[in-house]
Design a protein around this motif. Structure first.
Motif, PDB file in Angstrom:
ATOM      1  N   ASP A 198       0.818  -1.221   0.000  1.00  0.00           N
ATOM      2  CA  ASP A 198       0.000   0.000   0.000  1.00  0.00           C
ATOM      3  C   ASP A 198       0.850   1.269   0.000  1.00  0.00           C
ATOM      4  N   GLY A 199       2.191   1.123  -0.055  1.00  0.00           N
ATOM      5  CA  GLY A 199       3.079   2.277  -0.124  1.00  0.00           C
ATOM      6  C   GLY A 199       3.605   2.753   1.218  1.00  0.00           C
ATOM      7  N   SER A 200       3.050   2.248   2.308  1.00  0.00           N
ATOM      8  CA  SER A 200       3.513   2.674   3.632  1.00  0.00           C
ATOM      9  C   SER A 200       4.789   1.910   4.018  1.00  0.00           C
ATOM     10  N   PRO A 201       5.604   2.512   4.865  1.00  0.00           N
ATOM     11  CA  PRO A 201       6.844   1.838   5.263  1.00  0.00           C
ATOM     12  C   PRO A 201       6.569   0.724   6.263  1.00  0.00           C
ATOM     13  N   GLY A 202       7.393  -0.303   6.224  1.00  0.00           N
ATOM     14  CA  GLY A 202       7.309  -1.396   7.180  1.00  0.00           C
ATOM     15  C   GLY A 202       8.696  -1.707   7.701  1.00  0.00           C
ATOM     16  N   ALA A 203       8.766  -2.289   8.883  1.00  0.00           N
ATOM     17  CA  ALA A 203      10.053  -2.661   9.471  1.00  0.00           C
ATOM     18  C   ALA A 203       9.866  -3.926  10.284  1.00  0.00           C
ATOM     19  N   SER A 204      10.919  -4.723  10.379  1.00  0.00           N
ATOM     20  CA  SER A 204      10.855  -5.901  11.231  1.00  0.00           C
ATOM     21  C   SER A 204      12.175  -6.067  11.964  1.00  0.00           C
ATOM     22  N   PHE A 205      12.057  -6.524  13.195  1.00  0.00           N
ATOM     23  CA  PHE A 205      13.215  -6.873  13.992  1.00  0.00           C
ATOM     24  C   PHE A 205      13.397  -8.375  13.841  1.00  0.00           C
ATOM     25  N   GLU A 206      14.601  -8.796  13.487  1.00  0.00           N
ATOM     26  CA  GLU A 206      14.833 -10.205  13.211  1.00  0.00           C
ATOM     27  C   GLU A 206      15.806 -10.788  14.220  1.00  0.00           C
ATOM     28  N   ILE A 207      15.457 -11.974  14.737  1.00  0.00           N
ATOM     29  CA  ILE A 207      16.242 -12.643  15.764  1.00  0.00           C
ATOM     30  C   ILE A 207      16.619 -14.032  15.270  1.00  0.00           C
ATOM     31  N   THR A 208      17.881 -14.399  15.452  1.00  0.00           N
ATOM     32  CA  THR A 208      18.311 -15.780  15.269  1.00  0.00           C
ATOM     33  C   THR A 208      18.302 -16.409  16.656  1.00  0.00           C
ATOM     34  N   ALA A 209      17.444 -17.401  16.851  1.00  0.00           N
ATOM     35  CA  ALA A 209      17.237 -17.989  18.174  1.00  0.00           C
ATOM     36  C   ALA A 209      18.393 -18.900  18.557  1.00  0.00           C
ATOM     37  N   GLN A 210      18.836 -18.755  19.790  1.00  0.00           N
ATOM     38  CA  GLN A 210      19.765 -19.708  20.374  1.00  0.00           C
ATOM     39  C   GLN A 210      18.989 -20.672  21.265  1.00  0.00           C
ATOM     40  N   THR A 211      17.954 -20.131  21.938  1.00  0.00           N
ATOM     41  CA  THR A 211      17.101 -20.930  22.815  1.00  0.00           C
ATOM     42  C   THR A 211      15.655 -20.503  22.612  1.00  0.00           C
ATOM     43  N   VAL A 212      14.757 -21.481  22.484  1.00  0.00           N
ATOM     44  CA  VAL A 212      13.319 -21.213  22.450  1.00  0.00           C
ATOM     45  C   VAL A 212      12.695 -22.076  23.533  1.00  0.00           C
ATOM     46  N   ARG A 213      12.043 -21.431  24.491  1.00  0.00           N
ATOM     47  CA  ARG A 213      11.374 -22.165  25.570  1.00  0.00           C
ATOM     48  C   ARG A 213       9.873 -22.004  25.410  1.00  0.00           C
ATOM     49  N   PHE A 214       9.180 -23.126  25.506  1.00  0.00           N
ATOM     50  CA  PHE A 214       7.726 -23.124  25.365  1.00  0.00           C
ATOM     51  C   PHE A 214       7.134 -22.808  26.731  1.00  0.00           C
ATOM     52  N   LEU A 215       6.343 -21.737  26.817  1.00  0.00           N
ATOM     53  CA  LEU A 215       5.796 -21.287  28.098  1.00  0.00           C
ATOM     54  C   LEU A 215       4.329 -21.637  28.286  1.00  0.00           C
ATOM     55  N   SER A 216       3.613 -21.913  27.219  1.00  0.00           N
ATOM     56  CA  SER A 216       2.193 -22.239  27.363  1.00  0.00           C
ATOM     57  C   SER A 216       1.997 -23.742  27.285  1.00  0.00           C
ATOM     58  N   THR A 217       0.946 -24.195  27.937  1.00  0.00           N
ATOM     59  CA  THR A 217       0.609 -25.618  27.897  1.00  0.00           C
ATOM     60  C   THR A 217      -0.221 -25.908  26.652  1.00  0.00           C
ATOM     61  N   ALA A 218      -0.397 -27.163  26.341  1.00  0.00           N
ATOM     62  CA  ALA A 218      -1.218 -27.544  25.191  1.00  0.00           C
ATOM     63  C   ALA A 218      -2.655 -27.054  25.373  1.00  0.00           C
ATOM     64  N   GLN A 219      -3.160 -27.079  26.617  1.00  0.00           N
ATOM     65  CA  GLN A 219      -4.527 -26.616  26.886  1.00  0.00           C
ATOM     66  C   GLN A 219      -4.635 -25.112  26.647  1.00  0.00           C
ATOM     67  N   GLU A 220      -3.611 -24.351  27.033  1.00  0.00           N
ATOM     68  CA  GLU A 220      -3.631 -22.910  26.790  1.00  0.00           C
ATOM     69  C   GLU A 220      -3.593 -22.616  25.297  1.00  0.00           C
ATOM     70  N   ASP A 221      -2.808 -23.388  24.547  1.00  0.00           N
ATOM     71  CA  ASP A 221      -2.750 -23.204  23.098  1.00  0.00           C
ATOM     72  C   ASP A 221      -4.104 -23.479  22.461  1.00  0.00           C
ATOM     73  N   GLN A 222      -4.803 -24.508  22.935  1.00  0.00           N
ATOM     74  CA  GLN A 222      -6.115 -24.844  22.386  1.00  0.00           C
ATOM     75  C   GLN A 222      -7.147 -23.786  22.724  1.00  0.00           C
TER      76      GLN A 222
END
Length: 137
Positions: free
Chosen positions: A95-119
């Motif tokens: 649409d012509g507007s500017p966009g930006a993104s912050f990009e991270i290369t993960a060293q560690t990803v920890r899952f904080l939500s339970t399967a029930q919370e995800d559902q």
């Protein structure tokens, strides 16, 4: 010198996994972090910042298997700067507007939500998910 970034947030969409030509797995996903504060005029302000995360190898496969839209995660890694600007990656949206993104290369990803919370996730925890047009690649 050393740099590290630590974010806690919710996935804005399901992770996307692919393999490099050498056979290494890489999974990309977006994470929204939320901040709420009271401005000087007394109004409540809600602020969402989006991060684009890349996980590699076995961690990429695990993220692809167990994470989905709305999952709460803690990501620890390094921030990738745009080589041209030294800051976030900047582009022009359709649409012509500017966009930006912050990009991270993960060293560690920890899952904080339970399967029930995800559902039970209804979409209100992370704000509006990014449109595909908002992602620069």
């Amino acid at each position: 010198m050393y740099q590290k970034i630590l974010i806690i947030g919710n996935l804005g969409g399901d992770p996307e996994m692919r393999y490099t030509p050498t056979g290494q797995a890489v999974t990309n996903f977006s994470v929204a972090t939320n901040r709420q504060y009271t401005a000087s005029d007394g109004q409540q302000v809600k602020e969402t910042v989006w991060f684009r995360v890349s996980a590699w190898g076995r961690q990429a496969e695990t993220c692809n298997q167990f994470l989905k839209r709305g999952s709460r995660v803690l990501v620890e890694g390094r921030l990738n700067a745009d080589p041209a600007t030294g800051g976030p990656r900047v582009w022009t949206k359709q649409d012509g507007s500017p966009g930006a993104s912050f990009e991270i290369t993960a060293q560690t990803v920890r899952f904080l939500s339970t399967a029930q919370e995800d559902q039970a996730y209804q979409g209100s925890a992370v704000g509006e998910p990014q449109e595909e047009d908002d992602i620069p690649f």
